[in-house]
Design an enzyme around this catalytic site. Sequence first.
Site, PDB file in Angstrom:
ATOM      1  N   ASP A  58       0.754  -1.346  -0.069  1.00 10.67           N
ATOM      2  CA  ASP A  58       0.003   0.036   0.110  1.00 10.67           C
ATOM      3  C   ASP A  58       0.811   1.286  -0.025  1.00 10.67           C
ATOM      4  O   ASP A  58       1.845   1.328   0.590  1.00 10.67           O
ATOM      5  CB  ASP A  58      -1.035  -0.038   1.116  1.00 10.67           C
ATOM      6  CG  ASP A  58      -2.041   1.028   1.201  1.00 10.67           C
ATOM      7  OD1 ASP A  58      -2.037   2.110   1.052  1.00 10.67           O
ATOM      8  OD2 ASP A  58      -3.057   0.353   1.256  1.00 10.67           O
ATOM      9  N   LYS A  84     -10.581   5.858  -8.057  1.00 10.29           N
ATOM     10  CA  LYS A  84     -11.017   6.578  -9.366  1.00 10.29           C
ATOM     11  C   LYS A  84     -12.519   6.709  -9.423  1.00 10.29           C
ATOM     12  O   LYS A  84     -12.979   7.265 -10.454  1.00 10.29           O
ATOM     13  CB  LYS A  84     -10.370   6.345 -10.299  1.00 10.29           C
ATOM     14  CG  LYS A  84     -10.539   4.958 -10.656  1.00 10.29           C
ATOM     15  CD  LYS A  84     -10.035   4.684 -12.333  1.00 10.29           C
ATOM     16  CE  LYS A  84     -10.530   3.203 -12.363  1.00 10.29           C
ATOM     17  NZ  LYS A  84     -10.309   2.814 -14.104  1.00 10.29           N
ATOM     18  N   SER A 124      -6.770  14.710 -13.478  1.00  7.37           N
ATOM     19  CA  SER A 124      -7.765  14.483 -14.378  1.00  7.37           C
ATOM     20  C   SER A 124      -8.375  15.717 -15.097  1.00  7.37           C
ATOM     21  O   SER A 124      -8.396  16.726 -14.464  1.00  7.37           O
ATOM     22  CB  SER A 124      -8.747  13.621 -13.508  1.00  7.37           C
ATOM     23  OG  SER A 124      -9.998  13.737 -14.048  1.00  7.37           O
ATOM     24  N   TYR A 148     -13.672  12.733  -5.486  1.00  5.95           N
ATOM     25  CA  TYR A 148     -12.830  12.220  -6.242  1.00  5.95           C
ATOM     26  C   TYR A 148     -11.854  13.406  -6.895  1.00  5.95           C
ATOM     27  O   TYR A 148     -10.818  13.556  -6.788  1.00  5.95           O
ATOM     28  CB  TYR A 148     -13.141  11.419  -7.236  1.00  5.95           C
ATOM     29  CG  TYR A 148     -12.124  11.029  -8.336  1.00  5.95           C
ATOM     30  CD1 TYR A 148     -11.096  10.086  -8.116  1.00  5.95           C
ATOM     31  CD2 TYR A 148     -12.436  11.684  -9.662  1.00  5.95           C
ATOM     32  CE1 TYR A 148     -10.203   9.774  -9.208  1.00  5.95           C
ATOM     33  CE2 TYR A 148     -11.314  11.358 -10.493  1.00  5.95           C
ATOM     34  CZ  TYR A 148     -10.336  10.488 -10.507  1.00  5.95           C
ATOM     35  OH  TYR A 148      -9.353  10.240 -11.276  1.00  5.95           O
ATOM     36  N   LYS A 152      -7.911  15.221  -6.812  1.00  8.47           N
ATOM     37  CA  LYS A 152      -6.794  15.246  -7.790  1.00  8.47           C
ATOM     38  C   LYS A 152      -6.518  16.900  -7.798  1.00  8.47           C
ATOM     39  O   LYS A 152      -5.226  17.095  -7.821  1.00  8.47           O
ATOM     40  CB  LYS A 152      -7.251  15.073  -9.106  1.00  8.47           C
ATOM     41  CG  LYS A 152      -7.810  13.352  -9.240  1.00  8.47           C
ATOM     42  CD  LYS A 152      -6.420  12.835  -9.367  1.00  8.47           C
ATOM     43  CE  LYS A 152      -6.572  11.297  -9.491  1.00  8.47           C
ATOM     44  NZ  LYS A 152      -5.579  10.591  -9.545  1.00  8.47           N
TER      45      LYS A 152
HETATM   46  N1  LIG Z   1      -9.110   5.815 -15.864  1.00 10.88           N
HETATM   47  C1  LIG Z   1      -9.746   7.253 -16.029  1.00 10.88           C
HETATM   48  O1  LIG Z   1     -10.891   7.460 -16.720  1.00 10.88           O
HETATM   49  C2  LIG Z   1      -8.760   8.200 -15.327  1.00 10.88           C
HETATM   50  C3  LIG Z   1      -9.135   9.504 -15.568  1.00 10.88           C
HETATM   51  C4  LIG Z   1      -8.273  10.400 -15.275  1.00 10.88           C
HETATM   52  C5  LIG Z   1      -7.297  10.258 -14.119  1.00 10.88           C
HETATM   53  N2  LIG Z   1      -7.192   8.913 -13.897  1.00 10.88           N
HETATM   54  C6  LIG Z   1      -6.223   8.522 -12.675  1.00 10.88           C
HETATM   55  O2  LIG Z   1      -5.232   7.794 -13.371  1.00 10.88           O
HETATM   56  C7  LIG Z   1      -4.677   6.729 -12.261  1.00 10.88           C
HETATM   57  C8  LIG Z   1      -4.917   5.425 -12.866  1.00 10.88           C
HETATM   58  O3  LIG Z   1      -6.174   5.039 -13.258  1.00 10.88           O
HETATM   59  P1  LIG Z   1      -6.585   3.558 -13.630  1.00 10.88           P
HETATM   60  O4  LIG Z   1      -7.869   3.790 -14.616  1.00 10.88           O
HETATM   61  O5  LIG Z   1      -5.460   2.776 -14.341  1.00 10.88           O
HETATM   62  O6  LIG Z   1      -7.191   2.967 -12.488  1.00 10.88           O
HETATM   63  P2  LIG Z   1      -6.863   1.459 -11.784  1.00 10.88           P
HETATM   64  O7  LIG Z   1      -7.835   1.500 -10.594  1.00 10.88           O
HETATM   65  O8  LIG Z   1      -6.997   0.708 -13.001  1.00 10.88           O
HETATM   66  O9  LIG Z   1      -5.448   1.562 -11.444  1.00 10.88           O
HETATM   67  C9  LIG Z   1      -5.103   2.216 -10.137  1.00 10.88           C
HETATM   68  C10 LIG Z   1      -4.359   1.199  -9.429  1.00 10.88           C
HETATM   69  O10 LIG Z   1      -3.738   1.494  -8.141  1.00 10.88           O
HETATM   70  C11 LIG Z   1      -3.749   0.475  -7.232  1.00 10.88           C
HETATM   71  N3  LIG Z   1      -4.180   0.995  -5.999  1.00 10.88           N
HETATM   72  C12 LIG Z   1      -5.239   1.520  -5.486  1.00 10.88           C
HETATM   73  N4  LIG Z   1      -5.129   1.780  -4.174  1.00 10.88           N
HETATM   74  C13 LIG Z   1      -3.745   1.447  -3.780  1.00 10.88           C
HETATM   75  C14 LIG Z   1      -2.889   1.680  -2.651  1.00 10.88           C
HETATM   76  N5  LIG Z   1      -3.603   2.354  -1.654  1.00 10.88           N
HETATM   77  N6  LIG Z   1      -1.696   1.323  -2.747  1.00 10.88           N
HETATM   78  C15 LIG Z   1      -1.255   0.775  -3.575  1.00 10.88           C
HETATM   79  N7  LIG Z   1      -1.722   0.437  -4.984  1.00 10.88           N
HETATM   80  C16 LIG Z   1      -3.172   0.806  -4.913  1.00 10.88           C
HETATM   81  C17 LIG Z   1      -5.086  -0.440  -7.852  1.00 10.88           C
HETATM   82  O11 LIG Z   1      -4.841  -1.635  -7.488  1.00 10.88           O
HETATM   83  C18 LIG Z   1      -4.761  -0.377  -9.274  1.00 10.88           C
HETATM   84  O12 LIG Z   1      -3.835  -1.251  -9.636  1.00 10.88           O
HETATM   85  C19 LIG Z   1      -5.541   6.976 -11.198  1.00 10.88           C
HETATM   86  O13 LIG Z   1      -4.950   7.795 -10.208  1.00 10.88           O
HETATM   87  C20 LIG Z   1      -6.722   7.485 -11.572  1.00 10.88           C
HETATM   88  O14 LIG Z   1      -7.517   8.558 -10.689  1.00 10.88           O
HETATM   89  C21 LIG Z   1      -7.844   7.881 -14.409  1.00 10.88           C
END
Ligand SMILES: NC(=O)c1ccc[n+]([C@@H]2O[C@H](COP(=O)([O-])OP(=O)(O)OC[C@H]3O[C@@H](n4cnc5c(N)ncnc54)[C@H](O)[C@@H]3O)[C@@H](O)[C@H]2O)c1
Length: 339
Positions: A58, A84, A124, A148, A152
Amino acid sequence: MQILVTGGAGFIGSHTCVELLKRNIDLIILDNFYNASPKVLDRIETITGKRPALCVGDIRDEALLDTVFAENDISAVIHFAGLKAVGESVEKPLLYYGVNIEGTVKLLSAMDRAGVRKIIFSSSASVYSDEAACPFSEDSLTGCTNPYSWTKWMIEQILTDLHRADDRWKIVILRYFNPIGAHPSGLIGEDPKGIPNNLLPYVAQVAVGRREKLGVFGNDYPTPDGTGVRDYIHVCDLARGHVLALEKMEELPGLEIINLGTGKGSSVLEVVSAFEKASGKPVPYEIKPRRAGDKPECYCDPEKAKRLLGFETEYSLEDMCRDSWNWQSKNPFGYEQPE
Ligand SMILES: NC(=O)c1ccc[n+]([C@@H]2O[C@H](COP(=O)([O-])OP(=O)(O)OC[C@H]3O[C@@H](n4cnc5c(N)ncnc54)[C@H](O)[C@@H]3O)[C@@H](O)[C@H]2O)c1
């Protein structure tokens, strides 16, 4: 150079790991698999021929972070880890502020202790205010409507203050628009747990027969067909943007905020139609009332990414739908097949 990729087993993280490994950039993933499957590692290895190092844990675990920095030769961090889901953040704000804000502060503190002061952060487009007009440039007015997005926004502020206090920090804040699609191999893709929060995984699950029909929230927006318009970007383009940011980081002045999007908006109905064409499957939908907090349209001005990073998107909406369907049809239940 070794890169620490927090959240590297997730949707965007796994695609970015593939891009890094393709360029022979060594990396270590730190992920607690809260929203990911350990099988991602096998798939990344199949695509690239290289197995990334993994630390399961974590980002809020300070002792673990210190060990990771002590035992590896890390030169920069790409920080994806976090929660997210907008709706869940409204119901569980403390969870979101805890993981996203506390997690990031602990990560930054561990980086500072270890003398690693280069970070790329996943922000984001949802930080842009409802009052701002499209296309959003990095200077457009910000303001959020849910916990959320506030996380950010607040992390952007924390990073700005950190850089102001200590200019040894090199920080790139990437504001993503709507990442969709999947690696063209169909081996990695988006695998949401439970009911998908985003349009594309929902559409893909309807097309593959896992869900009956799509709910389209509002068809009376001031857009050409009345449905919401978003800037969809192929996740492989987005991943490439991170590698460019990493490569250019040294030349950048210190802290930069950069949009990653195509600069082109597509409506919900355009996406549905493109997906039906790509998959050859019908995607039945039902019009529902607008959702609170949804903007009519959201697309970016991509000029700064082009100017500073030399970044331009390569994939079209048709490519995104094709690759999304390729992933979904090869993995109808994502990484974990039902018993
Ligand atoms: N997918 C989207 O639409 C989008 C858009 C804008 C920003 N983002 C940001 O991009 C990043 C990645 O997004 P994603 O779509 O790949 O999400 P995702 O949920 O697939 O990936 C996030 C990863 O972080 C891990 N995680 C969560 N909490 C954790 C913790 N406390 N310690 C260690 N690992 C942890 C999860 O297991 C996961 O593998 C995020 O920060 C998200 O907010 C995503």
